[in-house]
Write a protein that holds these residues in place. Structure first.
Motif, short mmCIF file in Angstrom:
data_model
loop_
_atom_site.label_atom_id
_atom_site.label_comp_id
_atom_site.label_asym_id
_atom_site.label_seq_id
_atom_site.Cartn_x
_atom_site.Cartn_y
_atom_site.Cartn_z
N PHE A 203 17.19 -42.04 80.63
CA PHE A 203 18.43 -41.32 80.92
C PHE A 203 18.43 -39.98 80.19
CE2 PHE A 203 18.84 -44.87 78.06
CZ PHE A 203 19.13 -44.24 76.86
N ASP A 233 22.99 -37.38 75.84
CA ASP A 233 22.62 -38.76 75.53
C ASP A 233 21.32 -39.03 76.26
OD1 ASP A 233 22.34 -41.49 75.17
OD2 ASP A 233 24.45 -41.94 75.58
N ASP A 244 17.12 -43.82 71.97
CA ASP A 244 18.42 -43.62 72.59
C ASP A 244 19.31 -42.94 71.55
OD1 ASP A 244 20.79 -43.72 73.98
OD2 ASP A 244 20.96 -45.91 73.99
N THR A 245 19.63 -41.67 71.78
CA THR A 245 20.49 -40.96 70.82
C THR A 245 21.46 -40.06 71.57
OG1 THR A 245 20.52 -39.57 68.82
CG2 THR A 245 18.86 -39.04 70.48
N SER A 246 22.64 -39.89 70.98
CA SER A 246 23.64 -38.95 71.53
C SER A 246 24.06 -37.97 70.45
CB SER A 246 24.92 -39.66 71.96
OG SER A 246 24.69 -40.64 72.91
N GLU A 337 27.36 -46.17 68.48
CA GLU A 337 27.68 -45.02 69.33
C GLU A 337 29.14 -44.97 69.79
OE1 GLU A 337 26.09 -45.12 73.38
OE2 GLU A 337 24.92 -46.88 72.87
N GLU A 351 25.56 -41.00 68.56
CA GLU A 351 24.80 -42.25 68.61
C GLU A 351 23.51 -42.16 67.83
OE1 GLU A 351 23.26 -43.17 72.52
OE2 GLU A 351 22.81 -45.25 71.94
ZN ZN Z 1 22.70 -43.41 74.52
#
Ligand code: ZN
Ligand code: ZN
Ligand code: ZN
Length: 375
Positions: A203, A233, A244-246, A337, A351
């Motif tokens: 994503f 994100d 997975d980071t925001s 998150e 996140e």
């Molecule tokens: Zn995420």
């Protein structure tokens, strides 16, 4: 994602995982586990079939028995190359033969089995027909923590995936946002993630202005303007393990309200992180983050759980959600998150992936959590 973890783990690693899975299944009252191609099979054997077809490929695990991989004869040469193959007995079958009868012959035909969530209905129905007394449970529901606790080598891969996502953020904060479409920034994210070693990108959310108030917005045609908050994100798999980071950035100078809302989310994320320690329940992490947002008067605008597990997939148990009493154990990896979503205005989400240590938690994402100003 073809066999990308193979280099990192030995047949002994896979043998230990399969033994533990069979033992855990027996403890849960199951007669065995039936594992179809997908993340569980990759984690247990290192094997990813060249293509998933109507031909049955199934790992059969039962306590006290050697693991058996039922595999179409034409795919057996590929299966033999998997890193976990030395720990497996291959039972190949040719077209025209009945692989379900062959599978049933290995099992207690009146048993209850855990079967992969992603096993095709076609296969499950045929197994039921071959073993009319059998019953089934979703593997994730029956053994939710099977893959949750990572060993040292897995943690190294998780950390490397997190570092690659962080390197991506460091590059993206310097690209131009104003005057470009969300989809163009999303393409930048995709390119940077791959350049930093990701083999799949799951994503690349770029949610600008009012789009940020929709946590499911991906990236669209909206042209980003000066004054926009932008939720980023992004993540995927690097060497078979997830990132997975925001971060939420602002284009130009933010208003006081934007700064305040961002700061509440930052404090909520910090509180969630501080709640991470062995023995705390998953729901404690959610409660800690949610209390900060509710205390600031935005409780109704935090509309999702605080976090999810991550490993060979980017979303899996354990979930940081009210009602989840599963205790945290060193080696678990999950997201923290929290977010605030103001319909018609903007959203903020921050996140990090966090891993449980002996005495607390360690963040696998370490880029600035303060509001970053972009151009
Ligand atoms: Zn995420
Ligand atoms: Zn603004
Ligand atoms: Zn996430």
């Amino acid at each position: 994602m073809t066999g990308s973890t193979a280099a990192s783990f030995t047949a002994d690693d896979y043998r230990a995982r399969m033994e533990r899975a069979a033992r855990t299944a027996a403890e849960a009252g199951l007669a065995g586990l039936l594992v179809a191609p997908g993340p569980d099979l990759v984690w247990l054997t290192g094997y990813t079939p060249p293509a998933v077809t109507e031909r049955l490929t199934l790992l059969v695990l039962a306590a006290g028995q050697d693991p058996v991989l039922v595999v179409p004869a034409l795919e057996a040469p590929d299966a033999r190359k998997a890193a976990g193959a030395p720990a497996l007995t291959l039972r190949d079958w040719t077209d025209g033969k009945d692989p379900y009868a062959a599978t049933a012959a290995l099992l207690d035909a009146s048993g209850r089995f855990g079967i992969s969530d992603n096993a095709w209905a076609l296969h499950l129905l045929a197994l039921r027909k071959a073993m009319p007394g059998s019953s089934y449970a979703s593997l994730t529901e029956a053994l939710p923590m099977l893959r949750a606790v990572k060993d040292a080598a897995e943690l190294d891969l998780m950390a490397a995936a997190g570092a690659a996502a962080d390197a991506t953020f460091e590059e993206i904060r310097n690209v131009r946002f104003s005057g470009r479409r969300e989809s163009e920034v999303a393409a930048d994210l995709d390119r940077h993630l791959r350049r930093h070693g990701h083999e799949t990108v799951d994503f690349t959310i770029v949610a600008s202005g009012p789009n940020g108030a929709d946590p499911h917005h991906e990236a669209g045609d909206r042209v980003i303007e000066r004054g926009d908050m932008v939720v980023l994100d992004f993540g995927g798999l690097r060497d078979g393990y997830g990132s997975d980071t925001s971060r939420t950035v602002h284009v130009g100078e933010p208003t006081d309200e934007e700064r305040r809302v961002h700061d509440i989310v930052r404090q909520a994320q910090e509180a969630g992180f501080r709640a991470v320690r062995p023995g705390a329940a998953c729901q404690d992490v959610d409660r800690a983050a949610r209390a900060v947002i509710a205390g600031a008067g935005y409780g109704e605008h935090f509309i999702h759980r605080t976090g999810h597990g991550i490993g060979v997939t980017t979303h899996e148990p354990p979930y940081m959600i009210e009602g989840e009493e599963q205790p945290l154990v060193p080696g678990m990896c999950f997201s923290v998150e929290p977010g605030i979503y103001l319909p018609g205005q903007f959203g903020v989400r921050i996140e990090d992936i966090v891993t449980v240590t002996e005495d607390g938690g360690r963040r696998l994402n370490t880029t600035a959590r303060e509001l970053v100003i972009v151009e």
